[in-house]
Design a protein around this motif. Sequence first.
Motif, PDB file in Angstrom:
ATOM      1  N   UNK A 120      -0.931   8.327  -1.145  1.00 23.35           N
ATOM      2  CA  UNK A 120      -1.046   7.276  -2.155  1.00 23.35           C
ATOM      3  C   UNK A 120      -0.810   7.827  -3.561  1.00 23.35           C
ATOM      4  N   UNK A 121      -0.817   9.142  -3.703  1.00 18.12           N
ATOM      5  CA  UNK A 121      -0.530   9.788  -4.986  1.00 18.12           C
ATOM      6  C   UNK A 121       0.888  10.358  -5.020  1.00 18.12           C
ATOM      7  N   UNK A 122       1.723   9.956  -4.054  1.00 20.20           N
ATOM      8  CA  UNK A 122       3.064  10.541  -3.936  1.00 20.20           C
ATOM      9  C   UNK A 122       4.136   9.464  -3.886  1.00 20.20           C
ATOM     10  N   UNK A 123       5.367   9.877  -4.176  1.00 19.93           N
ATOM     11  CA  UNK A 123       6.552   9.101  -3.860  1.00 19.93           C
ATOM     12  C   UNK A 123       7.156   9.707  -2.602  1.00 19.93           C
ATOM     13  N   UNK A 124       7.539   8.850  -1.641  1.00 17.29           N
ATOM     14  CA  UNK A 124       8.065   9.393  -0.392  1.00 17.29           C
ATOM     15  C   UNK A 124       8.831   8.316   0.371  1.00 17.29           C
ATOM     16  N   UNK A 125       9.715   8.791   1.219  1.00 21.91           N
ATOM     17  CA  UNK A 125      10.352   7.914   2.198  1.00 21.91           C
ATOM     18  C   UNK A 125       9.881   8.280   3.597  1.00 21.91           C
ATOM     19  N   UNK A 126       9.616   9.572   3.811  1.00 19.22           N
ATOM     20  CA  UNK A 126       8.950  10.044   5.026  1.00 19.22           C
ATOM     21  C   UNK A 126       7.825  10.985   4.598  1.00 19.22           C
ATOM     22  N   UNK A 183      -1.416   2.634 -10.809  1.00 18.17           N
ATOM     23  CA  UNK A 183      -1.149   1.834 -12.007  1.00 18.17           C
ATOM     24  C   UNK A 183      -0.135   0.733 -11.699  1.00 18.17           C
ATOM     25  N   UNK A 184       0.908   1.072 -10.944  1.00 16.48           N
ATOM     26  CA  UNK A 184       1.926   0.077 -10.591  1.00 16.48           C
ATOM     27  C   UNK A 184       1.366  -0.952  -9.609  1.00 16.48           C
ATOM     28  N   UNK A 185       0.514  -0.487  -8.695  1.00 14.43           N
ATOM     29  CA  UNK A 185      -0.075  -1.411  -7.720  1.00 14.43           C
ATOM     30  C   UNK A 185      -0.955  -2.444  -8.410  1.00 14.43           C
ATOM     31  N   UNK A 186      -1.791  -1.986  -9.347  1.00 15.97           N
ATOM     32  CA  UNK A 186      -2.700  -2.900 -10.050  1.00 15.97           C
ATOM     33  C   UNK A 186      -1.961  -3.773 -11.053  1.00 15.97           C
ATOM     34  N   UNK A 213       1.842  -4.841   3.624  1.00 16.88           N
ATOM     35  CA  UNK A 213       2.900  -4.671   4.629  1.00 16.88           C
ATOM     36  C   UNK A 213       4.281  -4.912   4.009  1.00 16.88           C
ATOM     37  N   UNK A 214       4.424  -5.995   3.246  1.00 22.06           N
ATOM     38  CA  UNK A 214       5.705  -6.297   2.621  1.00 22.06           C
ATOM     39  C   UNK A 214       6.079  -5.239   1.575  1.00 22.06           C
ATOM     40  N   UNK A 215       5.087  -4.743   0.841  1.00 22.39           N
ATOM     41  CA  UNK A 215       5.361  -3.711  -0.163  1.00 22.39           C
ATOM     42  C   UNK A 215       5.893  -2.443   0.498  1.00 22.39           C
ATOM     43  N   UNK A 216       5.283  -2.082   1.604  1.00 25.27           N
ATOM     44  CA  UNK A 216       5.629  -0.822   2.267  1.00 25.27           C
ATOM     45  C   UNK A 216       6.939  -0.923   3.046  1.00 25.27           C
ATOM     46  N   UNK A 217       7.160  -2.042   3.751  1.00 24.71           N
ATOM     47  CA  UNK A 217       8.291  -2.126   4.669  1.00 24.71           C
ATOM     48  C   UNK A 217       9.445  -3.007   4.189  1.00 24.71           C
ATOM     49  N   UNK A 218       9.176  -3.965   3.311  1.00 26.77           N
ATOM     50  CA  UNK A 218      10.230  -4.914   2.939  1.00 26.77           C
ATOM     51  C   UNK A 218      10.907  -4.565   1.620  1.00 26.77           C
ATOM     52  N   UNK A 219      10.403  -3.578   0.903  1.00 30.38           N
ATOM     53  CA  UNK A 219      11.009  -3.192  -0.367  1.00 30.38           C
ATOM     54  C   UNK A 219      11.634  -1.807  -0.229  1.00 30.38           C
ATOM     55  N   UNK A 220      12.852  -1.659  -0.695  1.00 29.84           N
ATOM     56  CA  UNK A 220      13.584  -0.406  -0.543  1.00 29.84           C
ATOM     57  C   UNK A 220      13.224   0.560  -1.672  1.00 29.84           C
ATOM     58  N   UNK A 221      13.276   1.844  -1.360  1.00 32.40           N
ATOM     59  CA  UNK A 221      13.052   2.868  -2.367  1.00 32.40           C
ATOM     60  C   UNK A 221      11.789   3.657  -2.110  1.00 32.40           C
ATOM     61  N   UNK A 239       7.012   2.895  -1.223  1.00 33.24           N
ATOM     62  CA  UNK A 239       6.170   3.442  -0.148  1.00 33.24           C
ATOM     63  C   UNK A 239       4.836   3.926  -0.723  1.00 33.24           C
ATOM     64  N   UNK A 240       4.933   4.666  -1.821  1.00 38.46           N
ATOM     65  CA  UNK A 240       3.717   5.167  -2.453  1.00 38.46           C
ATOM     66  C   UNK A 240       2.858   4.051  -3.014  1.00 38.46           C
ATOM     67  N   UNK A 241       3.503   3.023  -3.598  1.00 40.64           N
ATOM     68  CA  UNK A 241       2.755   1.893  -4.143  1.00 40.64           C
ATOM     69  C   UNK A 241       2.043   1.140  -3.016  1.00 40.64           C
ATOM     70  N   UNK A 242       2.753   0.968  -1.906  1.00 42.28           N
ATOM     71  CA  UNK A 242       2.133   0.309  -0.757  1.00 42.28           C
ATOM     72  C   UNK A 242       0.936   1.087  -0.242  1.00 42.28           C
ATOM     73  N   UNK A 243       1.060   2.410  -0.222  1.00 43.99           N
ATOM     74  CA  UNK A 243      -0.047   3.254   0.227  1.00 43.99           C
ATOM     75  C   UNK A 243      -1.217   3.160  -0.755  1.00 43.99           C
ATOM     76  N   UNK A 244      -0.926   3.107  -2.045  1.00 45.48           N
ATOM     77  CA  UNK A 244      -1.977   2.963  -3.051  1.00 45.48           C
ATOM     78  C   UNK A 244      -2.682   1.614  -2.902  1.00 45.48           C
TER      79      UNK A 244
END
Length: 283
Positions: free
Chosen positions: A35-41, A54-57, A239-247, A251-256
């Motif tokens: 949740x503190x990272x940017x990642x694709x895998x 910050x972006x999630x909130x 779910x939509x943040x993590x899987x339906x948005x590219x980039x 992924x990190x925002x969805x985890x946060x």
Amino acid sequence: MEKALKRWFPIFVAPTLAAFCVGFIWPFLHGLYLSFCQFTTVDNARFVGVENYMKALADTSFIDSFWFTVAFVIVATLIINVTAFAIALALTKELKGTNIFRTVFFMPNLIGGIVLGYIWQTLFNAILMKMGEPLLALNTQAGYWGLIILLCWQQIGYMMIIYVAGLQNVPPDLMEAASIDGASSWQTLWKVKLPMVMPSITICLFLTITNAFKLFDQNLSLTAGDPAHTTEMMALNIYYTFYARAGAAWKGIGQAKAVVFFILVVIIGLTQLKATRSKEVQQ
């Protein structure tokens, strides 16, 4: 015997503890780190600090889904528990066929969430079409009440069983004493039965609140957040943040968002447990 149990205790606990650590503790801790990272895998995670939080909130869709979820949880919790308790009261009286009724009321809980959502989607859309109203995909109010009806239909029977168990454990001596003192049925309910079934109320409120907050399968299959994400609950938004948005950023925002969601549910659940347990009567 006690010494033998202490000696062999670690051997019997070890497999379950290992499975719990591998299946829950490690994924949870790793997810917290991600949740503190940017990642694709998980192998290419790059630490970015609190940027994801910050972006999630700041995501208005996440805030909207939170308020929609809160409105849903409040209404669903009240309806489920009041109705389940009323049915439990009726089924603990000396009536014929109470066991059959208990089984019938409990059966909806056995149906899976995804299947249940599609079944009710067909029913609601058929009713709305007959009424000349927009279908669920274009009807926010119908989607909201549809989710409440669906969860109530599924959960009332389960909560009813817990309330029945609590009512059956009310000491007959207390009921007899209330009757001798001339207490009415209403007074007996408020002054005797409700205080004595507070442990059941605590359990049912906790299960209802947490299940309603975590609702995902039924939300996905019944409305999928339509129209325009206005019936999107928090779990579906994650779910939509993590899987339906590219980039990688999403992924990190969805985890946060998932971590924030976890913290909210824990705080609300523990607050409710503390509030209702303080009212329990020691037998």
